[in-house]
Design a protein around this motif. Structure first.
Motif, short mmCIF file in Angstrom:
data_model
loop_
_atom_site.label_atom_id
_atom_site.label_comp_id
_atom_site.label_asym_id
_atom_site.label_seq_id
_atom_site.Cartn_x
_atom_site.Cartn_y
_atom_site.Cartn_z
N VAL A 322 0.84 -1.20 0.00
CA VAL A 322 0.00 0.00 0.00
C VAL A 322 0.87 1.25 0.00
CG1 VAL A 322 -1.82 1.26 1.20
CG2 VAL A 322 -1.83 -1.24 1.21
N LEU A 323 1.93 1.24 0.80
CA LEU A 323 2.85 2.38 0.86
C LEU A 323 3.50 2.63 -0.51
CD1 LEU A 323 4.34 4.54 2.52
CD2 LEU A 323 6.04 2.81 3.08
N THR A 324 3.93 1.57 -1.17
CA THR A 324 4.54 1.70 -2.50
C THR A 324 3.55 2.29 -3.49
OG1 THR A 324 5.98 -0.20 -2.07
CG2 THR A 324 5.68 0.45 -4.36
N ALA A 325 2.31 1.77 -3.46
CA ALA A 325 1.27 2.29 -4.37
C ALA A 325 1.00 3.76 -4.09
CB ALA A 325 -0.01 1.47 -4.20
N SER A 326 0.98 4.12 -2.81
CA SER A 326 0.73 5.51 -2.42
C SER A 326 1.82 6.44 -2.92
CB SER A 326 0.60 5.61 -0.90
OG SER A 326 0.42 6.94 -0.49
N GLU A 327 3.08 6.05 -2.71
CA GLU A 327 4.19 6.90 -3.14
C GLU A 327 4.25 7.01 -4.66
OE1 GLU A 327 6.16 8.76 -1.11
OE2 GLU A 327 4.68 8.08 0.36
N ASN A 328 3.97 5.92 -5.36
CA ASN A 328 3.95 5.96 -6.82
C ASN A 328 2.85 6.88 -7.32
OD1 ASN A 328 6.07 4.16 -7.08
ND2 ASN A 328 4.77 2.36 -7.29
N TYR A 329 1.69 6.84 -6.66
CA TYR A 329 0.58 7.69 -7.08
C TYR A 329 0.88 9.16 -6.81
CZ TYR A 329 -4.13 9.50 -7.68
OH TYR A 329 -5.22 10.23 -8.11
N LYS A 330 1.44 9.45 -5.64
CA LYS A 330 1.77 10.84 -5.29
C LYS A 330 2.79 11.45 -6.24
CE LYS A 330 1.02 10.15 -0.32
NZ LYS A 330 1.69 9.98 0.99
N ARG A 331 3.65 10.59 -6.84
CA ARG A 331 4.70 11.08 -7.74
C ARG A 331 4.11 11.71 -9.00
NH1 ARG A 331 7.59 6.61 -8.02
NH2 ARG A 331 6.85 5.96 -10.07
N GLY A 332 2.94 11.26 -9.43
CA GLY A 332 2.26 11.88 -10.56
C GLY A 332 2.74 11.46 -11.93
N GLN A 333 3.53 10.43 -12.01
CA GLN A 333 3.93 9.90 -13.31
C GLN A 333 4.42 8.45 -13.16
OE1 GLN A 333 7.15 12.64 -14.43
NE2 GLN A 333 8.63 11.02 -14.01
N GLY A 334 4.32 7.71 -14.28
CA GLY A 334 4.75 6.32 -14.26
C GLY A 334 6.26 6.20 -14.17
N ASN A 335 6.73 4.98 -13.98
CA ASN A 335 8.18 4.75 -13.82
C ASN A 335 8.98 5.23 -15.02
OD1 ASN A 335 7.91 3.61 -11.29
ND2 ASN A 335 7.57 1.57 -12.10
N ARG A 336 8.41 5.13 -16.21
CA ARG A 336 9.12 5.55 -17.42
C ARG A 336 8.75 6.98 -17.82
NH1 ARG A 336 8.61 0.02 -21.09
NH2 ARG A 336 9.73 -1.36 -19.62
N GLY A 337 7.87 7.60 -17.05
CA GLY A 337 7.55 9.00 -17.29
C GLY A 337 6.60 9.27 -18.44
N LYS A 338 6.08 8.21 -19.09
CA LYS A 338 5.20 8.44 -20.24
C LYS A 338 3.80 8.86 -19.81
CE LYS A 338 7.62 5.28 -23.38
NZ LYS A 338 7.51 4.06 -24.23
N VAL A 339 3.30 8.24 -18.76
CA VAL A 339 1.95 8.56 -18.26
C VAL A 339 2.08 9.51 -17.09
CG1 VAL A 339 -0.19 7.61 -17.32
CG2 VAL A 339 1.14 6.28 -18.98
N LYS A 340 1.37 10.66 -17.17
CA LYS A 340 1.43 11.66 -16.09
C LYS A 340 0.01 12.01 -15.65
CE LYS A 340 5.83 13.64 -17.61
NZ LYS A 340 6.58 14.86 -17.95
N TRP A 341 -0.13 12.37 -14.37
CA TRP A 341 -1.43 12.72 -13.83
C TRP A 341 -1.29 13.69 -12.67
CZ3 TRP A 341 0.96 7.98 -13.40
CH2 TRP A 341 1.38 7.60 -12.12
N GLU A 342 -2.39 14.33 -12.35
CA GLU A 342 -2.45 15.21 -11.18
C GLU A 342 -3.07 14.40 -10.04
OE1 GLU A 342 -1.73 18.45 -8.95
OE2 GLU A 342 -1.28 18.34 -11.11
#
Length: 499
Positions: A322-342
């Motif tokens: 859950v913590l990993t999912a939360s931190e990934n979501y807060k970052r606002g972009q996917g690991n490769r940076g292609k998908v971005k969100w607010e």
């Protein structure tokens, strides 16, 4: 740095008697390490490496000693208990056992196949390991025993579960269901498995023709309806039809075409019964694609589900996931940076809430825990209590001036104050420095003084390599290189004397 202490009087197995050496590293210890994380060494690495005979010497030694049946039972036990951190080492060990010269070992390995291979991808991987090993021996793998074991694997499955499995995971490691059914000469055990086998081997049109005018059982009708929905989805470009089929038959993301995932309606249909872990992984994409819009009923439903204690318990999510999912979501972009969100504020709050609802850190599960920190070359107390949030813990830690990590210090501190510690756990993001005293030697002296089998775990959070543990002589020491969910399980397994 976190030395973890618990009253050893509750753990009789930790007592050290005269002439007894509970820390001895045996071949069975090395086997358990291998099954749990793919290495016989006292080093856990977050990077998964390819397995080979050279990494399983203890396994081979046990087989040569005539202890193959013990090996199979250990692999099976750990699989049934859900202990292994990684699945592939268990599959590798079982594959090696399945081709051993000893008949009882081979039979045991094949009987354990259904318990260890819980999904098609596991079965495919097992077959590939057998193939690779047999190629070195220049002989075939499809003997009568393997054919029966594979046939039994399919026949033991629940019909609807098998229909889902074969349509979600069709190939892996160069193998397909069609390959396995053909090579195993599988004989389906009931009419529903006959139907699924025909679907795999001949395709949907053949199935339609064969069952169109028959009087079918209720189970066969259910499987036919499900497979028909899977086939309709494959050939439909109508997002409303696809959405309807998803909702009616509980279809999953892996059964859809890539183009379907461009539709908001399709994502909303998937969201209704999406497994919790899948939902957490795709929160960013759904936010980016405006499937989850701020203030919408969809966001409200997602937040309610994320925070549901019943849903979290059913999903068996580890708080670290859950913590990993939360931190990934807060970052606002996917690991490769292609998908971005607010990032959505409500979703972030829900993830934080979910984290604490399934959070079981040492300070909350162990009554006798003492957290200390390195500060300017010394060990100092750290005021962390059970009711603290992660943010409060972090705030408390940054108040303490940092210092170098001398891994012997917590052991020397406990020895000087005659404090009983079952397990020392050291977390550090800096280089591990031995200092004047060797941690391994200090631990042995501490054990002798206190009369218990204390353990030492050193985790280099950003480390590419550690050399604190004694890899050959002491099973009570282990190094972690990096940190992930697997590392948490390794700590737990060492604490419980499982590795």
């Amino acid at each position: 740095m976190e030395p973890l202490g618990q009253d050893a009087n509750d753990h009789g197995q930790n007592s050290v008697g005269d002439g007894v050496h509970p820390w001895e590293v045996t071949d069975m210890t090395r086997l358990r390490r291998f099954i749990c994380y793919g290495s016989e060494m006292a080093i856990y690495d977050t990077k998964e490496h390819r397995l080979g005979m050279e990494s399983a010497l203890a396994l081979l030694s046990l087989l040569q000693e005539g202890r193959g049946c013990e090996v199979v039972e250990e692999v099976k036990r750990l699989a049934l208990e859900g202990r292994p951190v990684r699945t592939n080492p268990s599959l590798f060990a079982l594959a090696v056992c399945s081709q051993h010269l000893d008949l009882n070992t081979r039979r045991g390995a094949f009987r354990a196949l259904s318990d260890v291979c819980r999904a098609p991808e596991h079965l495919f991987t097992f077959i590939q390991y057998k193939k690779e090993a047999k190629e070195r021996m220049r002989c075939g793998i499809w003997g009568r025993a393997l054919r029966k074991a594979v046939s039994d694997w399919y026949n033991k499955q629940d019909a609807m579960g098998l229909a889902l499995a074969v349509t979600k995971c069709k190939t892996r490691e160069g193998w397909s269901h069609q390959d396995l059914l053909r090579l195993s000469h599988a004989k389906p055990a009931n009419e529903a498995i006959v139907l699924i086998s025909k679907y795999i081997m001949k395709g949907w049109k053949e199935v339609q023709g064969a069952y169109a005018d028959k009087e079918n059982s209720e189970e066969v009708i259910k499987v036919l309806s499900y497979l028909e929905a899977v086939e309709k989805v494959k050939h439909s470009a109508d997002e409303m039809e696809v959405s309807h089929l998803i909702e009616e038959h509980s279809l999953e993301r892996e059964q859809l075409l890539t183009d379907h995932l461009k539709s908001k309606a399709v994502w909303k249909a998937l969201l209704k019964e999406m497994p919790m872990e899948s939902m957490l992984r795709t929160l960013g994409k759904m936010t980016a694609d405006q499937v989850l819009e701020p203030g919408s009923s969809d966001v409200a439903e997602v937040c309610e589900r994320i925070q549901s204690e019943a849903a979290l318990k059913k999903a068996k999510l580890h708080p670290f996931s859950v913590l990993t999912a939360s931190e990934n979501y807060k970052r606002g972009q996917g690991n490769r940076g292609k998908v971005k969100w607010e990032p959505d504020v409500d979703i972030i709050k829900a993830l934080d809430s979910a984290f604490y609802k399934c959070f079981t850190i040492f300070a909350r599960t162990e009554a006798e825990t003492q957290v200390m920190a390195y500060s300017e070359g010394a060990i100092v107390p750290c005021t962390i209590t059970e009711g603290m949030s992660l943010r409060q813990v972090a705030t408390e830690l940054v108040k303490i001036p940092s210092g170098y990590t001398d891994c012997a210090l917590p052991i020397l501190w406990a020895s000087e104050k005659t404090i009983t510690v079952d397990m020392f756990i050291i977390f550090t993001n800096t280089a591990c420095w031995h200092g004047e005293a060797n941690p391994a030697e200090c631990l042995r002296m501490y054990r002798h003084k206190m009369g218990i089998f204390s353990k030492l775990m050193v985790c280099g959070l950003t480390s590419n390599g550690l050399s604190i543990a004694d890899p050959a002589e002491d099973r009570g020491m282990l190094d972690l290189c990096g940190f992930d969910l697997g590392a948490i399980e390794v700590i737990r397994n060492l604490a419980l004397d499982l590795i």
